[in-house]
Design a protein around this motif. Structure first.
Motif, mmCIF file in Angstrom:
data_model
loop_
_atom_site.group_PDB
_atom_site.id
_atom_site.type_symbol
_atom_site.label_atom_id
_atom_site.label_comp_id
_atom_site.label_asym_id
_atom_site.label_seq_id
_atom_site.Cartn_x
_atom_site.Cartn_y
_atom_site.Cartn_z
ATOM 1 N N ARG A 206 -13.017 2.946 55.572
ATOM 2 C CA ARG A 206 -11.925 3.273 56.631
ATOM 3 C C ARG A 206 -11.734 4.814 56.127
ATOM 4 N NH1 ARG A 206 -9.596 6.436 58.383
ATOM 5 N NH2 ARG A 206 -7.665 6.372 59.780
ATOM 6 N N LEU A 207 -11.331 5.011 54.769
ATOM 7 C CA LEU A 207 -10.768 6.159 54.326
ATOM 8 C C LEU A 207 -11.872 7.259 54.048
ATOM 9 C CD1 LEU A 207 -8.506 5.020 51.276
ATOM 10 C CD2 LEU A 207 -7.916 6.135 53.699
ATOM 11 N N CYS A 208 -13.155 7.025 54.521
ATOM 12 C CA CYS A 208 -14.240 7.929 54.570
ATOM 13 C C CYS A 208 -14.156 8.921 55.644
ATOM 14 C CB CYS A 208 -15.707 7.299 54.864
ATOM 15 S SG CYS A 208 -16.601 6.485 53.501
ATOM 16 N N GLU A 209 -13.461 8.155 56.629
ATOM 17 C CA GLU A 209 -12.940 9.020 57.964
ATOM 18 C C GLU A 209 -11.908 9.996 57.684
ATOM 19 O OE1 GLU A 209 -12.080 6.356 60.951
ATOM 20 O OE2 GLU A 209 -13.694 5.154 60.418
ATOM 21 N N GLY A 210 -11.055 9.775 56.426
ATOM 22 C CA GLY A 210 -10.175 10.974 56.273
ATOM 23 C C GLY A 210 -8.966 10.185 55.783
ATOM 24 N N GLU A 211 -7.928 10.795 55.526
ATOM 25 C CA GLU A 211 -6.780 10.326 54.864
ATOM 26 C C GLU A 211 -5.970 9.243 56.201
ATOM 27 O OE1 GLU A 211 -4.851 13.823 52.157
ATOM 28 O OE2 GLU A 211 -3.642 13.039 53.922
ATOM 29 N N ALA A 212 -5.228 8.324 55.435
ATOM 30 C CA ALA A 212 -4.791 7.263 56.689
ATOM 31 C C ALA A 212 -3.420 6.676 55.939
ATOM 32 C CB ALA A 212 -5.814 6.329 56.692
ATOM 33 N N THR A 213 -2.416 6.331 56.539
ATOM 34 C CA THR A 213 -1.272 5.862 56.180
ATOM 35 C C THR A 213 -1.413 4.208 56.026
ATOM 36 O OG1 THR A 213 -0.464 5.082 58.460
ATOM 37 C CG2 THR A 213 0.059 7.472 57.787
ATOM 38 N N VAL A 214 -0.437 3.808 55.365
ATOM 39 C CA VAL A 214 -0.624 2.324 54.904
ATOM 40 C C VAL A 214 -0.926 1.621 56.226
ATOM 41 C CG1 VAL A 214 0.509 0.361 53.886
ATOM 42 C CG2 VAL A 214 0.619 2.535 52.850
ATOM 43 N N ASN A 215 0.152 1.699 57.362
ATOM 44 C CA ASN A 215 -0.219 1.033 58.301
ATOM 45 C C ASN A 215 -1.385 1.205 59.084
ATOM 46 O OD1 ASN A 215 2.256 -0.624 59.347
ATOM 47 N ND2 ASN A 215 3.444 0.944 58.599
ATOM 48 N N GLU A 216 -2.045 2.406 59.327
ATOM 49 C CA GLU A 216 -3.378 2.643 59.722
ATOM 50 C C GLU A 216 -4.269 1.654 58.963
ATOM 51 O OE1 GLU A 216 -2.454 7.116 61.282
ATOM 52 O OE2 GLU A 216 -3.546 6.709 59.415
ATOM 53 N N ILE A 217 -4.135 1.869 57.718
ATOM 54 C CA ILE A 217 -5.114 1.090 56.991
ATOM 55 C C ILE A 217 -5.012 -0.495 57.287
ATOM 56 C CG2 ILE A 217 -5.619 0.363 54.674
ATOM 57 C CD1 ILE A 217 -4.973 3.235 53.676
ATOM 58 N N ALA A 218 -3.857 -0.897 57.355
ATOM 59 C CA ALA A 218 -3.453 -2.335 57.382
ATOM 60 C C ALA A 218 -3.976 -2.990 58.730
ATOM 61 C CB ALA A 218 -2.158 -2.560 57.286
ATOM 62 N N ALA A 219 -4.152 -2.089 59.827
ATOM 63 C CA ALA A 219 -4.218 -2.533 61.367
ATOM 64 C C ALA A 219 -5.256 -3.471 61.438
ATOM 65 C CB ALA A 219 -4.431 -1.325 62.265
ATOM 66 N N PRO A 220 -6.647 -3.252 60.852
ATOM 67 C CA PRO A 220 -7.798 -4.116 61.183
ATOM 68 C C PRO A 220 -7.585 -5.629 60.461
ATOM 69 C CG PRO A 220 -8.486 -1.923 60.320
ATOM 70 C CD PRO A 220 -7.096 -2.125 60.160
ATOM 71 N N PHE A 221 -6.823 -5.596 59.601
ATOM 72 C CA PHE A 221 -6.775 -6.794 58.920
ATOM 73 C C PHE A 221 -5.643 -7.706 59.403
ATOM 74 C CE2 PHE A 221 -8.293 -3.392 56.209
ATOM 75 C CZ PHE A 221 -9.567 -3.702 56.033
ATOM 76 N N ASP A 222 -6.115 -9.030 59.157
ATOM 77 C CA ASP A 222 -5.058 -10.017 59.422
ATOM 78 C C ASP A 222 -4.347 -10.292 58.083
ATOM 79 O OD1 ASP A 222 -3.671 -11.681 60.831
ATOM 80 O OD2 ASP A 222 -5.090 -13.414 60.694
ATOM 81 N N LEU A 223 -3.694 -9.400 57.778
ATOM 82 C CA LEU A 223 -2.808 -9.728 56.319
ATOM 83 C C LEU A 223 -1.660 -9.025 56.520
ATOM 84 C CD1 LEU A 223 -5.514 -8.650 53.608
ATOM 85 C CD2 LEU A 223 -4.525 -11.071 53.828
ATOM 86 N N SER A 224 -0.465 -9.663 55.607
ATOM 87 C CA SER A 224 0.865 -9.210 55.560
ATOM 88 C C SER A 224 0.848 -7.859 54.957
ATOM 89 C CB SER A 224 1.571 -10.024 54.740
ATOM 90 O OG SER A 224 1.266 -9.951 53.474
ATOM 91 N N LEU A 225 1.724 -6.904 55.171
ATOM 92 C CA LEU A 225 1.868 -5.637 54.680
ATOM 93 C C LEU A 225 1.865 -5.656 53.271
ATOM 94 C CD1 LEU A 225 1.304 -3.325 56.110
ATOM 95 C CD2 LEU A 225 3.619 -3.045 56.936
ATOM 96 N N PRO A 226 2.638 -6.542 52.656
ATOM 97 C CA PRO A 226 2.843 -6.782 51.144
ATOM 98 C C PRO A 226 1.313 -6.842 50.499
ATOM 99 C CG PRO A 226 4.713 -7.738 51.885
ATOM 100 C CD PRO A 226 3.824 -7.325 53.313
#
Lengths: 114, 114
Positions: free
Chosen positions: B24-44
């Motif tokens: 995902r970060l290949c496309e450029g910088e991203a925030t934690v929430n943006e990175i988290a979006a595709p995953f079915d995981l808690s934020l922690p």
DNA sequence: AAGTTAATTAGCTTGTTGGTGAAATACAGA
DNA sequence: TCTGTATTTCACCAACAAGCTAATTAACTT
């Protein structure tokens, strides 16, 4: 351990002992005792490391008398190389940037000297 | 986690979630929430994964308002590529030849036994 | 000041890893 | 058959990884 092959390969490589074992196996087949020799580890520990490498498909084992010679299996290494290769442009770019940065610094230093 | 940088890099890459984050970060910088979006995981959980990646030097993080944008740091990827590259000869030009050679050897050994 | 959003830390559980020594297995050779 | 050599399996332990929920910090917005 993750179940997908690429994760298994990365996990197996995430240990300097196991990487050293693979390096040793570059020279050719080796028995468990030969592999164990350089390490200050019990034989069961060595055996476990080899099992991890085997589980990741990084080595395979034959059977000759009471020896179980191990040999390198490069398949997963190629998969790892292929995965990492997709990022090459990022470090090439970084090196270019670093390179021009250093050139710039040198240029400035020369200007300062003058 | 092993302390040497190469082991840390391999360990960080030994998880499909973390590898997907890097992709995902290949496309450029991203925030934690943006990175988290595709995953079915808690934020922690996401946060922990990012910490592992950061610990391995694979990402770095800035600070912009309440966001902590992550960006790819390719250095350790190059180290991994360099390490794996030493094994290229095992899969590259001679993988098929090596394979058939080893099979031939085995065949001869079996013939010798008989 | 109060509320909202972004992200982390704390505390807990569960499963895995890496190590040990002791016992077991497999084979070779006398 | 008995003995030695090679290697693995069997408990067992300590440390760590990965996940969760709840609580906390940090910064923007109203």
């Amino acid at each position: 351990m993750k179940s997908d092959p690429l994760s298994a390969a990365f996990a197996a490589l995430a240990d300097p002992t196991r990487r050293a074992m693979l390096t040793r196996l570059c020279e050719g087949e080796a028995t468990v005792n030969e592999i164990a020799a350089p390490f200050d580890l019990s034989l069961p520990a060595i055996s476990k490391h080899l099992k991890v490498l085997e589980g990741a498909g990084l080595i395979s084992r034959g059977r000759a008398a009471q020896f179980r010679p191990c040999r390198l299996e490069p398949g997963p290494l190629k998969d790892v190389a292929d995965w990492v290769e997709r990022y090459r442009r990022f470090w090439d770019e970084s090196l270019d940037r670093l390179d021009s940065y250093l050139k710039e610094i040198q240029h400035k230093e020369k200007s300062d000297d003058a």
